[in-house]
Every structure is written in structure tokens, then in C-alpha cells.
Design a protein around this motif. Structure first.
Motif, PDB file in Angstrom:
ATOM      1  N   THR A 105     -38.039 -27.484   4.470  1.00 20.83           N
ATOM      2  CA  THR A 105     -37.747 -27.383   5.901  1.00 20.83           C
ATOM      3  C   THR A 105     -37.098 -26.035   6.184  1.00 20.83           C
ATOM      4  OG1 THR A 105     -35.540 -28.299   5.631  1.00 20.83           O
ATOM      5  CG2 THR A 105     -37.316 -29.856   6.099  1.00 20.83           C
ATOM      6  N   VAL A 106     -36.955 -25.763   7.463  1.00 22.55           N
ATOM      7  CA  VAL A 106     -36.308 -24.509   7.885  1.00 22.55           C
ATOM      8  C   VAL A 106     -34.922 -24.407   7.264  1.00 22.55           C
ATOM      9  CG1 VAL A 106     -35.210 -23.491   9.910  1.00 22.55           C
ATOM     10  CG2 VAL A 106     -37.602 -24.178  10.002  1.00 22.55           C
ATOM     11  N   LEU A 107     -34.172 -25.500   7.354  1.00 24.56           N
ATOM     12  CA  LEU A 107     -32.811 -25.483   6.806  1.00 24.56           C
ATOM     13  C   LEU A 107     -32.830 -25.254   5.300  1.00 24.56           C
ATOM     14  CD1 LEU A 107     -29.890 -25.892   7.793  1.00 24.56           C
ATOM     15  CD2 LEU A 107     -30.054 -28.241   6.968  1.00 24.56           C
ATOM     16  N   GLU A 108     -33.736 -25.952   4.624  1.00 25.80           N
ATOM     17  CA  GLU A 108     -33.793 -25.820   3.165  1.00 25.80           C
ATOM     18  C   GLU A 108     -34.222 -24.428   2.750  1.00 25.80           C
ATOM     19  OE1 GLU A 108     -36.486 -28.947   2.364  1.00 25.80           O
ATOM     20  OE2 GLU A 108     -34.937 -30.484   2.196  1.00 25.80           O
ATOM     21  N   ALA A 147     -45.008 -24.868   8.871  1.00 24.70           N
ATOM     22  CA  ALA A 147     -46.329 -25.010   9.482  1.00 24.70           C
ATOM     23  C   ALA A 147     -46.254 -25.524  10.908  1.00 24.70           C
ATOM     24  CB  ALA A 147     -47.179 -25.958   8.644  1.00 24.70           C
ATOM     25  N   GLN A 148     -45.120 -26.133  11.268  1.00 29.15           N
ATOM     26  CA  GLN A 148     -44.987 -26.675  12.618  1.00 29.15           C
ATOM     27  C   GLN A 148     -44.443 -25.649  13.609  1.00 29.15           C
ATOM     28  OE1 GLN A 148     -42.616 -29.938  10.777  1.00 29.15           O
ATOM     29  NE2 GLN A 148     -43.721 -31.222  12.224  1.00 29.15           N
ATOM     30  N   GLU A 153     -41.447 -17.875  15.725  1.00 27.35           N
ATOM     31  CA  GLU A 153     -40.369 -18.729  15.233  1.00 27.35           C
ATOM     32  C   GLU A 153     -40.230 -18.603  13.724  1.00 27.35           C
ATOM     33  OE1 GLU A 153     -41.952 -22.331  16.841  1.00 27.35           O
ATOM     34  OE2 GLU A 153     -40.548 -22.341  18.530  1.00 27.35           O
ATOM     35  N   GLN A 154     -41.367 -18.558  13.017  1.00 29.01           N
ATOM     36  CA  GLN A 154     -41.298 -18.437  11.566  1.00 29.01           C
ATOM     37  C   GLN A 154     -40.626 -17.141  11.157  1.00 29.01           C
ATOM     38  OE1 GLN A 154     -44.711 -19.529   9.117  1.00 29.01           O
ATOM     39  NE2 GLN A 154     -45.700 -20.371  10.929  1.00 29.01           N
TER      40      GLN A 154
END
Lengths: 253, 380, 369
Positions: A105-108, A147-148, A153-154
């Protein structure tokens, strides 16, 4: 060559002297000399194949150099693995194609390095990550997977990920080249925000408006060598070298 | 004296040190194993050389493509086994491919009945072990075949019964070797014709003419040096002629049906792997479906199909080793089985067997690499 | 000419109700071309001819219970399921002593629970489960199956093991060893150090170039020669090692495919963050690379499972061999025994293999969200 790094010279963040690099027989970097002061913002531009990406990839050891000296934050880059790892802890890098870890995830993505390289406990790393995600204005997506997210944003997540290691120098390798036009602004604004907080940065980019706004010095590279270095206003209004003029004509049409 | 810390730091030095350590440990293990092995073999009088190669074998082989008897050498037994393996593999490849391609196309058919039946067949065959299928076919085939007295007689002196398929065996007069020579010349001539035709941009199929004409002409010119030894029922069995064992038929059947199922999946994946845009572009240009398939889809699908297809051919070749379970005298059954048991020469026998399979698979890899390189040039 | 400029955005409307495909459409595809029509007729004939016969044999005329082959030899008898029921203990445990079956059942039961735990996507404490399964369970299973006289578990030699027990042991051992070893070999094959790379390539190409039967023969005949007497392995160990090494080579190629498919930027990003080689592999590269090739990994496992049948060449009584030898029992001799036995074996393998395939499809779908 007007050298405005005098103001920052007492604490040279990056010092490059006589850098030469070859890919096999191809001389890709020729006699690069550069001193980047602390807090200084450098934009590197030039035609493709000029070696600009290769140059900044040498600074964090992703590319090896055969000749010359590179000193980052007082640490000299040699083939010594410990030195390279040390440098990478001080330098953050943002890639053209984001290179986010798709299985996290983003956080990870942001907590991975602090936990495993800086050995921070998980709670502390997550607080740190949330702080930086807040700074790049993407904290609400912390539990999504790359991917979402959209390209812009990425890339902002990628910037936060690099910042979580508290680097003193940030390297940007064409950070907006892979983005759709409507997303370029959000990423550039994030980088400008970082610049205004005093982050030392080297940015390879084609975004000349950004260069004019943020850079202390603009470097033009062609054929593996530095052709011209100047303050942005002088660089764009009165380029001194023929090749610089040709390049600017082409991209500032 | 190198400090350990400098080992940690310099990448090149570390690399050398790791390799030296690794190879050292490996060499030590190998040395230990070989020493123990040699000692054991000497203690048990197990031969470690090929001296058994010229000794008489002392056992019979039921199917042999070259003359063989119990008085023949172990070396000859090796050859017989090898030829039997090559026979079943060579004959199996063609029907397996034909069936596989047909099934693959059927899987993609818009006729849902056909597609469904093909899918059931492929699923069922791929999920059941080959050995089980072989045993099933072996039992089924044996049950179905009549005894020699009640053989199924086919035209041309061919007889089918539970001892095997009996065929007339060609007997070549010594002069027949000239036909072979003529065949060689014919091949050269054919190749020359092919290149000439390519340059002149005319019919390349003309090249087939020399390949057939030369040997044929020589054959008649020498006076037809070919006779046939016909199988004749004597008592409980046939004698004379050539024989193909029921084991061979069962092995061939199961290998073909099993491999075809895998080839079907490869073909299906290949065709589905062609980007959809290709078909769309073809339609947009006005090509009909059959034409689009022939000129656009299939050629691109073949590029995706050929590498795994050759893998399957290799698998068919390796799977022929299941012959041990039903007693078909292939290379493993004859050589790594009977010969190894009789002579006890484990190391030379296994080494030779492995060498045969490795050569075939390495040769296949080489050909695949050449093919891939050729495609890469064509593609970009 | 007035130009268009919307003053307010339009609202999204719901789609019209879908038209159910009329049965006419489906039938039309069946007879669209003459060739298609022919194939349809042929298929229908095949189905109509085969299905009733199969149903009669396997269900309606089948003999479901009997104490010996008598009823199964009756003229119109179908499949002899009584034979299967009678021989089921032999098919499952081989010649394992009857009063020690509880040990095998315990091993199966614990294994099933652990596997279900590990395979449930959102299960809690999966790290613990993995540790238990890969480290503790093999030791536990070994002690239970082989015996530990000190703990009151009498020794049961591997020559008594047979049937599903053996198939399970060989397959499980192969799976548990081939994945980690395959990963190591794949990394070795891509190493920059030539010694590591060449040795990996040599091992992989050797194992992939020869048939499994040859590897089993080699293991059985040569392992006893090259290992000192005191470590002499019993009959089950050489095939176990052979199967595991063979599967590792194929797994190595599968993993290598995944590693190659991963974009180079991933390792660069990891390196730029300061991660060292093994951390990078463990945290970034391998999780993604393995995810890319899950179908191929499961296919390799399925192939391994089917290949366990080949251990019969070296005298090991796996499930198929047990079935094949049981059908020769003179008490049960009859024309329907062989088809029944083989059908039962086929059903077993089919169910297990399809089960694994379905799970892999399920996993793929979940991960591509």
C-alpha cells in the motif's frame, strides 16, 4: 562561468571533480566538474542522450563511474559498498516511472525503508510516513495500492517515500515526463514546496517554467559534457553557447 | 594480509572471495563423494569403465529395428534401445501436433458444443498422470487384440494380434546402397533447386523433384534391389517380417493423446495472446475472418506457439521413458534397466543414458535459440 | 453559427435492461457453416452414444457393496465400487499396521488444517502458520510416521508405507523443498559472479534435460554408492531427493521468468532507498516476481503431484501402484475390476489436480484487484 554557488560554498552538498564515465567504448560523461551547495536548487536540461540522467544516477551510486571523484555530504563514493549505502541514506531519488512497489500500500511503500534500513519501530515509521503523505497532500490514500492511483498521485507518493528517509539531497530524474499534462502541475507544485523549505535538489527536467521559478542555477548538458551553467534569467534570456541557443530555440517555441 | 573489513567493502574482492569459498566447498563435497564412490565400487567389484560394452548381452529384445540376438554385444543392445526410443518419439510427434492443433482450434470455436467437448477432453487428459493413462491404454489394447491364430489381417501381409503388429520387412540387396547415395545427391540437388527457384522467384516446390527422381531412377536402373520378408503364421506365432509390439502401440497412443492435450493449450494461449488490436485492424482493412486469421493472427500466434511447442516435443521424447512400466524396450528399459542390472556398471550406464537425453535437449535448445534470433530480426 | 457550450453537466443515466440472448442465436452458431453443422451433428451423436453407457456402467449397474468378487462377475454388472470400498484402507495407508493408522490420520489432519490456514487469504497470524508448516510440521510428521521408540511410538519402516500416504509424503516434500531451492537457483542463475551462475545453469539444464525416471534410477542406484555406509538411506529417501531436486530445476525456470518480467525500476528504487541485496529480494523483488508467476508455480506443483506416480519404478508403493497391484487380487478377479480401479485412480488425481488449478485461478483473481 558565473558561479553563484559561492553563497553556498562553505557546505558543499555534492562535489564532483573530473568525472568520466564510459559504457563500454562509449564516453557518456566527460570531465564533469560541479559543486552543489547546501540548499541549492540545480536544474539540468539538454537533449536526450546527453547524459543528464546518467549524471544524477552516479550521485547515488546507481551508476558506477570509472574516473573522477564524487563526494556527497562529505562521503566519497567509491566501490566501497559501505560508502554507497551510506550515501543512499542521505540522498533521495524520484524516478521518471515512479517505481512504486505494486504489492504494498501507499503507507507500506513509505515505511519500508525506514523500518528496514533505519530500523525504526513500526509505529514511529507510520507516523513519519503519514506526516510526509500529508505534506504531499495524499494522506487520505494511505491504504490504497499504487495501481488504484493516477500517475500524478503515484509520483507524489514516490516523493513522500523518498522524503521518509529524511534525505539532505533530493534527485529528480524527469519526474513529470511520464505524466499526462493535467497532472504535471500537482507534482511540480509539490517539488516547488520542497524547494521553498530549503531542500538541496538536482532536477533533470524539460519543464522550463519550473526551472525559471525554482532553480538557482540551470545546467545545459550535451554529448556528455556540461556546456553552460548560469542563473535562470541569464540562461534563458542570453544563452552564451551556440548549442544552448539551438536547444532553447527548439524547446521554447 | 587482507583485513576482513576490506573484504566487506570492496565489491570486486568480495565477489572473488565468495566464489572461491563456494567452489571450495563444492570441490570438497565432490571429492568426498567420488572417493567414497570409488572405494565402494572397488569393494563390491562394480565396473567403472566401458569394458562391458563388447561383451555378449545374453538377453533377447522383442522389438529391434536393426538385427539383434542374445549373442549381440551390450553395445548393440544400447543401439537397439536408442532406436526404439527414437522410433516412438519420431512417430508420435506428427499425430500429436495434428491432434493438438485441431483441439486448440476447437477450444476457440464459436460452436459451443465443439468448444465444450474439446475443453472437457483437454482438462481430463491434463489432470490425470500419464502413467495411469498408459496403463489404461495398455490394458485396453491388450484386451481388445485377438490371439495370433485369429489375427486381424490387413491388406499387404499385415497382421494384428496380441503379440504385436506384424509387417513385411524390407530386405535390401547390397546394391541398394547406391539408392541411398542417389538420395543424398537428390537432397543436394533439391537444395540447389530451392535456392535457385527462390532467386528466380519461381516455384520452390520444384525442389522436391530431384529428391524423389534421383533415388527412384537409380532404384529401377539397378534392377529393383528390394525384397520383402513376409510374416508367416507358424504354430502359435508369426515368424519372419518385422514386428511392432503392442507395448509400442499402447505407448504411442497414450503419448500422442496426452501430449496433444498440452499442445492444444499452447495453441489456444498463442492465438489468444495476439493483441486484439491486430484482428481489429485487419477487419478495418476489410479482410474477412478467414483471411484475417490466415494472414494476420496465425503468423503472429506461431511466434508465441513455437517455443513452448518444442518444449512439448522434448517432453514427449522424455516421457517415452515410461516404457519401463509396460516393458517396451526403449533406451531406459533396455540399457538403464536390463544392462545395468546384469553388469552392475551403474556409473558408465547412467552417464551414457544421461548423455543421450542431454544431447537431444541441448540440441533442441540450440535450434530454439536460432529460431528466436531469427524472429527478433524479423520483428524489429 | 452558434457554438455549443453546455451550461450544466448532464446527469449519468442508468443503462437499458440487457436483452437475453434468444435460444435462436445459440442454435444459429451451431449450424452457421456446413462444417460447423457437421461437427455439431457428430458431437451430438458422440454424446448420445457415450453418456447412457457411461452412466449405466458407473452408477446404475454398479455393485456398491459385496464381500468378494462374486457379484461383480455377474453378466450385467457395472463398476465394482465394492472392490474400492474394501481396498480403501490399503489404498490409503499401504501396509501400515492397522492399529497405528491413527498416527497417519493425525499427520493428515494437522496438515489439512495448516494448509487451509495458509491458503485462506485474510487469515490472521499467517506468519506463525507458515513457520509451523515449513519448520515444525515436517519434524512432527516424521516422528509420527517413522516412529520414535523412546516416545512409545513403535518404528514403522518405509517399506510398509503405501498408497495415499506415500503420494502425499513425496508430493509434500517435493513442494516444500522445490520452492525455496528453486528461488535460490533462479537467483544464482542471474548472479553476476560467474562461478555461481555456471553451477546454477549446469544444474538446471541437467535436470531439465533428462527424464524424471532417469533421475530416479540414478538416485536409487548411485546414491548408496556415493554416500558412506553409516548414512545409508532407506528405500524412500533417494526417490524423495530425486523428485525434490528435479522439481527445483523446473521451479527455478518459473521463478526466473517472474524475475525477468519485473521492471528494472523496482530494484533501482529499492537500492535508492538504501536496501541491501537480501532485504531487497525478500521485501521487494520476490513478493512481486512470485506473484507474477503464480499460475506457472501451481502448474509446476500439479506436475510434481502427477509425477509422484513415477516413484513406482524404484519399488515405492505410491497410490497408483497400490491400485494397480490390488486389482490383481484373485478374490476380486473379474472383467469390471480393471476399469473400476483405473477410473477410481483417475478420479482421485483429477479431483486433486483440478482443485489446485481452481485455487490458483481464485488466487490470481484476488491478486489482480
Amino acid at each position: 562561468m558565473a558561479d553563484t554557488s559561492q553563497r553556498f560554498a562553505d557546505a558543499g552538498a555534492v562535489e564532483i571533480a573530473g568525472l568520466n564515465k564510459w559504457y563500454g567504448d562509449f564516453h557518456v560523461l566527460r570531465d564533469i566538474d560541479l559543486v552543489v551547495g547546501r540548499g541549492e536548487r540545480i536544474v539540468i536540461c539538454g537533449p536526450s542522450g546527453s547524459g543528464k540522467s546518467t549524471l544524477i544516477r552516479c550521485i547515488n551510486g546507481l551508476e558506477e563511474h570509472q574516473q573522477g571523484r564524487i563526494v556527497v555530504d562529505g562521503i566519497e563514493l567509491t566501490r566501497d559498498l559501505a560508502a554507497i549505502e551510506n550515501v543512499r541514506r542521505h540522498v533521495g531519488m524520484v524516478f521518471q516511472h515512479f517505481n512504486l512497489f505494486s504489492h504494498l500500500t501507499v503507507l507500506e511503500n513509505c515505511t519500508l525503508a525506514p523500518i528496514h534500513v533505519r530500523k525504526l519501530p513500526k509505529g514511529e515509521a507510520e507516523d513519519l510516513a503519514r506526516q510526509y503523505l500529508e505534506r504531499v497532500r495524499i494522506a487520505d490514500q494511505a491504504h490504497k495500492y499504487p495501481a488504484q492511483l493516477s500517475g500524478g498521485e503515484q509520483q507524489r507518493v514516490a516523493i513522500a517515500r523518498a522524503l521518509c528517509m529524511s534525505p539532505s539531497i533530493m534527485l529528480f530524474d524527469e519526474p513529470t515526463s511520464a505524466l499526462d499534462p493535467e497532472m504535471v502541475k500537482e507534482v511540480l507544485d509539490t517539488i516547488i514546496g520542497l524547494a521553498e523549505e530549503g531542500m538541496t535538489m538536482l532536477c533533470v527536467t524539460h519543464e522550463m517554467g519550473f526551472a525559471r521559478q525554482v532553480a538557482n542555477r540551470v545546467i545545459f548538458m550535451d554529448g556528455g559534457e556540461i556546456i553552460e551553467i548560469n542563473r535562470p534569467d541569464s540562461f534563458f534570456s542570453a544563452p552564451r553557447h551556440e548549442r544552448t541557443k539551438l536547444f532553447l530555440d527548439r524547446i521554447l517555441r | 594480509m587482507l583485513a576482513l573489513s576490506s573484504l566487506r567493502r570492496d565489491a570486486v574482492l568480495r565477489g572473488v572471495a565468495i566464489q572461491v569459498l563456494f567452489l571450495g566447498v563444492l570441490a570438497l563435497l565432490v571429492y568426498e563423494a567420488v572417493a567414497t564412490g570409488l572405494a565402494n565400487m572397488r569393494a563390491h567389484h562394480i565396473p567403472v569403465d566401458f569394458s562391458f560394452w563388447r561383451e555378449p548381452a545374453g538377453f533377447d529384445i522383442d522389438q529391434h529395428l536393426i538385427p539383434y540376438s542374445p549373442a549381440s554385444t551390450y553395445g548393440r543392445a544400447f543401439l537397439v534401445g536408442l532406436l526404439n526410443t527414437l522410433l516412438v518419439a519420431a512417430i508420435g510427434i506428427v499425430p500429436a501436433s495434428l491432434l493438438g492443433f485441431a483441439l486448440g482450434a476447437a477450444r476457440l470455436s464459436r460452436n459451443f458444443l465443439v468448444a465444450r467437448l474439446a475443453a472437457i477432453y483437454v482438462e481430463a487428459t491434463r489432470n490425470v498422470p500419464l502413467l495411469l493413462q498408459l496403463l489404461f491404454w495398455y490394458n485396453a489394447v491388450l484386451e481388445a487384440l485377438p490371439s495370433p491364430q485369429r489375427s486381424l489381417a490387413l491388406p499387404g501381409h499385415v497382421y494384428l494380434n496380441d503379440r504385436g503388429l506384424f509387417l513385411p520387412a524390407p530386405v535390401f540387396a547390397p546394391a541398394a546402397v547406391w539408392v541411398l547415395v542417389a538420395f543424398g545427391f537428390g537432397l543436394f540437388g533439391g537444395l540447389a533447386c530451392w535456392f535457385w527457384a527462390k532467386r528466380m522467384d519461381s516455384w520452390r516446390s520444384l525442389a522436391v523433384l530431384p529428391v524423389i527422381a534421383f533415388p527412384l531412377a537409380t532404384y529401377f536402373a539397378i534392377g529393383q534391389p528390394l525384397g520383402f520378408d513376409v510374416p508367416v503364421l507358424k504354430g502359435f506365432n508369426f515368424s519372419g517380417g518385422a514386428k511392432l509390439l503392442p507395448e509400442f502401440i499402447a505407448l504411442l497412443f497414450s503419448l500422442v493423446l496426452y501430449t496433444a492435450a498440452f499442445i492444444a493449450e499452447i495453441v489456444r494461449a498463442g492465438i489468444e495472446g495476439v493483441p486484439k488490436g491486430q484482428g481489429e485492424a485487419a477487419s478495418a482493412l476489410g479482410l474477412r475472418e478467414a483471411e484475417a486469421r490466415k494472414y494476420v493472427i496465425i503468423p503472429q500466434a506461431m511466434r508465441l506457439i513455437v517455443p513452448p511447442l518444442t518444449s512439448q516435443y522434448l517432453n514427449l521424447f522424455k516421457n517415452s521413458s515410461l516404457a519401463v512400466f509396460i516393458g517396451y524396450p526403449d533406451l531406459i528399459q533396455v540399457f538403464a534397466g536390463t544392462v545395468l542390472n546384469q553388469t552392475g556398471a551403474a556409473v558408465p550406464v547412467m552417464a551414457t543414458t544421461m548423455a543421450v537425453y542431454l544431447s537431444v535437449s541441448l540440441l533442441t535448445s540450440l535450434l530454439m535459440n536460432l529460431y528466436n534470433r531469427r524472429i527478433a530480426k524479423v520483428q524489429h | 453559427m452558434p457554438e455549443l457550450a453546455r451550461t450544466s453537466p448532464s446527469r449519468a443515466a442508468p443503462p437499458p435492461p440487457p436483452r437475453a440472448p434468444g435460444s435462436g442465436e445459440i442454435l444459429r452458431t451451431l449450424f452457421a457453416t456446413p462444417r460447423s453443422a457437421l461437427l455439431t451433428i457428430g458431437s451430438v451423436v458422440l454424446v448420445v452414444w457415450a453418456i447412457p453407457g457411461l452412466l449405466r456402467f458407473f452408477i446404475f449397474d454398479a455393485v456398491w457393496s459385496a464381500s468378494d468378487g462374486g457379484p461383480c462377475r455377474a453378466p450385467a454388472a457395472g463398476a465394482c465400487w465394492a472392490f474400492v470400498a474394501h481396498k480403501l484402507p490399503y489404498f490409503t495407508y499401504g501396509s501400515y499396521p492397522l492399529h497405528e493408522h491413527w498416527r497417519v490420520n493425525l499427520v493428515f489432519g494437522i496438515g489439512a488444517m495448516l494448509v487451509a490456514w495458509l491458503l485462506t487469504p485474510k487469515a490472521a497470524w499467517r506468519r506463525l502458520g507458515a513457520g509451523l508448516f515449513f519448520a515444525l510440521y515436517p519434524m512432527l510428521a516424521f516422528v509420527l510416521l517413522w516412529g520414535a521408540p523412546g516416545l512409545g511410538l513403535p518404528r514403522v519402516g518405509t517399506d510398509l508405507w503405501g498408497g495415499i500416504l506415500v503420494t502425499f509424503v513425496v508430493a509434500a516434500f517435493g513442494i516444500v523443498v522445490s520452492l525455496p531451492l528453486g528461488i535460490v537457483l533462479a537467483l544464482g542463475r542471474r548472479a553476476r559472479l560467474p562461478a555461481l551462475r555456471l553451477v546454477s545453469i549446469a544444474f538446471i539444464e541437467f535436470m531439465r534435460g533428462v527424464p524424471m525416471i532417469a533421475v530416479l534410477f540414478m538416485a536409487s542406484t548411485m546414491l548408496p554408492l556415493f554416500i558412506p555406509e553409516r548414512l545409508a538411506p532407506d528405500r524412500l529417501v533417494p526417490p524423495l531427493i530425486g523428485v525434490a531436486l528435479f522439481a527445483s530445476a523446473y521451479m527455478a525456470e518459473v521463478v526466473r521468468g517472474g524475475l525477468q518480467a519485473l521492471p528494472k525500476g523496482q530494484s533501482e528504487a529499492a537500492k535508492a532507498l538504501g536496501l541491501r541485496f537480501w532485504s531487497m529480494q525478500r521485501l521487494v523483488i520476490l513478493p512481486q516476481a512470485l506473484r507474477l508467476v503464480i499460475p506457472a508455480i501451481v502448474n509446476t506443483f500439479i506436475g510434481l503431484f502427477k509425477d509422484t506416480t513415477l516413484v513406482a519404478t524404484v519399488g515405492v508403493f505410491d497410490f497408483l501402484r497400490s491400485v494397480d497391484s490390488a486389482r490383481l487380487d484373485p478374490n476380486w478377479a473379474g472383467p469390471t475390476i480393471t476399469p473400476t480401479a483405473y477410473s477410481f485412480a483417475a478420479l482421485f488425481y483429477f479431483v486433486c489436480s483440478s482443485g489446485m488449478s481452481r485455487y490458483s485461478l481464485f488466487l490470481e483473481r484476488r491478486l489482480s484487484r
